[in-house]
Design a protein around this motif. Structure first.
Motif, PDB file in Angstrom:
ATOM      1  N   GLY A  34      -7.648  -4.463 -15.256  1.00 49.50           N
ATOM      2  CA  GLY A  34      -7.027  -3.995 -14.021  1.00 49.50           C
ATOM      3  C   GLY A  34      -6.067  -5.041 -13.472  1.00 49.50           C
ATOM      4  N   ILE A  35      -4.807  -4.651 -13.305  1.00 50.78           N
ATOM      5  CA  ILE A  35      -3.769  -5.570 -12.827  1.00 50.78           C
ATOM      6  C   ILE A  35      -3.305  -5.124 -11.442  1.00 50.78           C
ATOM      7  CG2 ILE A  35      -1.512  -6.581 -13.290  1.00 50.78           C
ATOM      8  CD1 ILE A  35      -3.706  -7.322 -15.324  1.00 50.78           C
ATOM      9  N   ASN A  36      -3.307  -6.078 -10.503  1.00 53.87           N
ATOM     10  CA  ASN A  36      -2.922  -5.772  -9.127  1.00 53.87           C
ATOM     11  C   ASN A  36      -1.859  -6.736  -8.620  1.00 53.87           C
ATOM     12  OD1 ASN A  36      -4.392  -8.143  -8.396  1.00 53.87           O
ATOM     13  ND2 ASN A  36      -6.292  -6.949  -8.324  1.00 53.87           N
ATOM     14  N   GLY A  37      -1.773  -6.881  -7.304  1.00 50.60           N
ATOM     15  CA  GLY A  37      -0.716  -7.674  -6.692  1.00 50.60           C
ATOM     16  C   GLY A  37      -0.674  -9.128  -7.101  1.00 50.60           C
ATOM     17  N   ILE A  38      -1.745  -9.667  -7.641  1.00 49.95           N
ATOM     18  CA  ILE A  38      -1.758 -11.064  -8.088  1.00 49.95           C
ATOM     19  C   ILE A  38      -0.610 -11.341  -9.055  1.00 49.95           C
ATOM     20  CG2 ILE A  38      -3.067 -12.775  -9.429  1.00 49.95           C
ATOM     21  CD1 ILE A  38      -5.618 -11.601  -8.253  1.00 49.95           C
ATOM     22  N   VAL A  39      -0.265 -10.337  -9.864  1.00 51.52           N
ATOM     23  CA  VAL A  39       0.771 -10.523 -10.878  1.00 51.52           C
ATOM     24  C   VAL A  39       2.137 -10.807 -10.254  1.00 51.52           C
ATOM     25  CG1 VAL A  39       1.498  -8.104 -11.126  1.00 51.52           C
ATOM     26  CG2 VAL A  39       1.565  -9.623 -13.112  1.00 51.52           C
ATOM     27  N   SER A  48      -2.516   1.578  -0.978  1.00 50.85           N
ATOM     28  CA  SER A  48      -2.223   2.170  -2.282  1.00 50.85           C
ATOM     29  C   SER A  48      -0.733   2.449  -2.486  1.00 50.85           C
ATOM     30  CB  SER A  48      -3.033   3.447  -2.479  1.00 50.85           C
ATOM     31  OG  SER A  48      -4.400   3.155  -2.644  1.00 50.85           O
ATOM     32  N   ALA A  49       0.005   2.672  -1.415  1.00 49.99           N
ATOM     33  CA  ALA A  49       1.442   2.916  -1.535  1.00 49.99           C
ATOM     34  C   ALA A  49       2.166   1.731  -2.164  1.00 49.99           C
ATOM     35  CB  ALA A  49       2.042   3.216  -0.162  1.00 49.99           C
ATOM     36  N   TYR A  50       1.581   0.537  -2.048  1.00 48.49           N
ATOM     37  CA  TYR A  50       2.224  -0.666  -2.579  1.00 48.49           C
ATOM     38  C   TYR A  50       2.017  -0.821  -4.086  1.00 48.49           C
ATOM     39  CZ  TYR A  50       2.389  -1.997   2.387  1.00 48.49           C
ATOM     40  OH  TYR A  50       2.608  -2.024   3.741  1.00 48.49           O
ATOM     41  N   LEU A  51       1.342   0.138  -4.705  1.00 44.64           N
ATOM     42  CA  LEU A  51       1.131   0.074  -6.150  1.00 44.64           C
ATOM     43  C   LEU A  51       2.459   0.053  -6.901  1.00 44.64           C
ATOM     44  CD1 LEU A  51      -1.243   0.101  -8.211  1.00 44.64           C
ATOM     45  CD2 LEU A  51      -0.895   2.569  -8.403  1.00 44.64           C
ATOM     46  N   ILE A  92      -1.455   5.875 -10.986  1.00 44.88           N
ATOM     47  CA  ILE A  92      -2.865   5.989 -10.621  1.00 44.88           C
ATOM     48  C   ILE A  92      -3.360   4.635 -10.123  1.00 44.88           C
ATOM     49  CG2 ILE A  92      -5.211   6.332 -11.493  1.00 44.88           C
ATOM     50  CD1 ILE A  92      -4.172   8.471 -13.330  1.00 44.88           C
ATOM     51  N   ASP A  93      -3.887   4.630  -8.915  1.00 44.38           N
ATOM     52  CA  ASP A  93      -4.519   3.425  -8.363  1.00 44.38           C
ATOM     53  C   ASP A  93      -5.993   3.475  -8.749  1.00 44.38           C
ATOM     54  OD1 ASP A  93      -5.436   1.260  -6.969  1.00 44.38           O
ATOM     55  OD2 ASP A  93      -4.550   1.835  -5.045  1.00 44.38           O
ATOM     56  N   THR A  94      -6.386   2.643  -9.702  1.00 47.92           N
ATOM     57  CA  THR A  94      -7.753   2.694 -10.220  1.00 47.92           C
ATOM     58  C   THR A  94      -8.752   1.943  -9.362  1.00 47.92           C
ATOM     59  OG1 THR A  94      -7.425   0.740 -11.646  1.00 47.92           O
ATOM     60  CG2 THR A  94      -6.913   2.905 -12.597  1.00 47.92           C
ATOM     61  N   HIS A  95      -8.271   1.326  -8.268  1.00 46.69           N
ATOM     62  CA  HIS A  95      -9.213   0.545  -7.443  1.00 46.69           C
ATOM     63  C   HIS A  95      -8.620   0.341  -6.057  1.00 46.69           C
ATOM     64  CE1 HIS A  95     -12.635  -2.521  -7.675  1.00 46.69           C
ATOM     65  NE2 HIS A  95     -12.205  -2.588  -6.412  1.00 46.69           N
ATOM     66  N   THR A  96      -9.123   1.107  -5.103  1.00 47.98           N
ATOM     67  CA  THR A  96      -8.660   0.967  -3.724  1.00 47.98           C
ATOM     68  C   THR A  96      -9.816   1.268  -2.778  1.00 47.98           C
ATOM     69  OG1 THR A  96      -7.058   1.757  -2.069  1.00 47.98           O
ATOM     70  CG2 THR A  96      -7.806   3.347  -3.718  1.00 47.98           C
TER      71      THR A  96
END
Length: 259
Positions: A177-182, A222-225, A5-9
């Motif tokens: 919320g964790i995104n690409g920064i990680v 979102s595909a990059y999640l 689930i992408d919670t933020h896009t």
């Protein structure tokens, strides 16, 4: 793999004007089953609603972003309010919060707008999607009064210290919320997350921004999640299925009114 689930896009943003539907299809093909879409301001309401109308896996949220709090903030907020109260179904209040990174001219107005939207979340029993940049102490000062209320939601794009995480996790109904920064090479987030329970984490892209490695520097989508999920699998030393299962359950607990 269990669906993500992408919670933020923000697939409704102008960056996707040439391939919006294809971006949504790519996300579904990558295993993303739901995409939650926080509004930005009065100018993005129509494209947001159009996107969510055309794609059953997209869920709209309504709110006014702190960087859109300017000299016309009252008119902007009123348009957002009218949309929220229109009877259409929304799944959260967002994107809201405080941002003093570029300018603090409208700091007091940002506080007022944030508090107004906190009350909307309580009134509608909807989760908050909270944005915070260079305003951590100010944001927590506003939220302190609401610590014992039923507020729930997500502290979006968390990239703070262990102490920051500890302060935010005191809000027991909120996730980080964790995104690409990680995935970034110089990110300290992997070390911080080792002391944060997976049960308090949700996944997000914040597309079109913050594309994860190996897509960094490109438009995010979102595909990059999956790249974020794979990095968390390494950090927590668990299977990708476990990351998907736990973060999906966490997201469902936040967005309780989604079928």
């Amino acid at each position: 793999m269990i669906g993500l689930i992408d919670t933020h896009t923000h697939l409704f943003s102008e960056e996707f004007d040439v391939d919006r539907k294809l971006a949504a299809i790519r996300a579904v093909e990558a295993g993303v089953t739901r995409m939650y879409m926080p509004n930005v301001d009065d100018t993005t309401i129509e494209p947001l609603l159009d996107m969510c109308h055309s794609c059953s896996c997209c869920f709209p949220l309504m709110g006014l972003h702190p960087t859109s709090v300017d000299s016309d903030w009252e008119k902007r907020l009123e348009k957002v309010k009218q949309t929220l109260y229109s009877g259409r179904k929304f799944y959260g209040i967002g994107e809201v919060g405080m941002d003093l990174y570029w300018d603090s001219t409208y700091k007091n107005e940002q506080i007022h707008v944030f508090e107004t939207q906190l009350h909307w979340a309580l009134e509608f029993d909807l989760p908050l999607i909270i944005h915070c940049r260079n305003a951590f102490s100010e944001l927590l000062e506003v939220m302190e009064v609401y610590k014992e209320t039923s507020l729930r939601g997500i502290f979006h794009s968390f990239c703070g210290t262990g102490e920051d995480a500890e302060a935010l996790l005191e809000y027991e109904r909120f996730m980080l919320g964790i995104n690409g920064i990680v995935t970034f090479k110089k990110s300290t987030l992997p070390d911080v997350l080792k002391n944060i329970p997976l049960g308090r984490i949700v996944l997000e892209t914040d597309s079109p921004y913050l594309a994860p490695v190996p897509y960094r520097g490109k438009r995010n989508e979102s595909a990059y999640l999956t790249a974020v999920a794979e990095k968390l699998s390494d950090i927590y030393n668990v299977s990708l299925d476990t990351i998907a299962s736990v973060t999906t359950e966490n997201a469902i607990n936040v967005f309780q009114n989604a079928e």
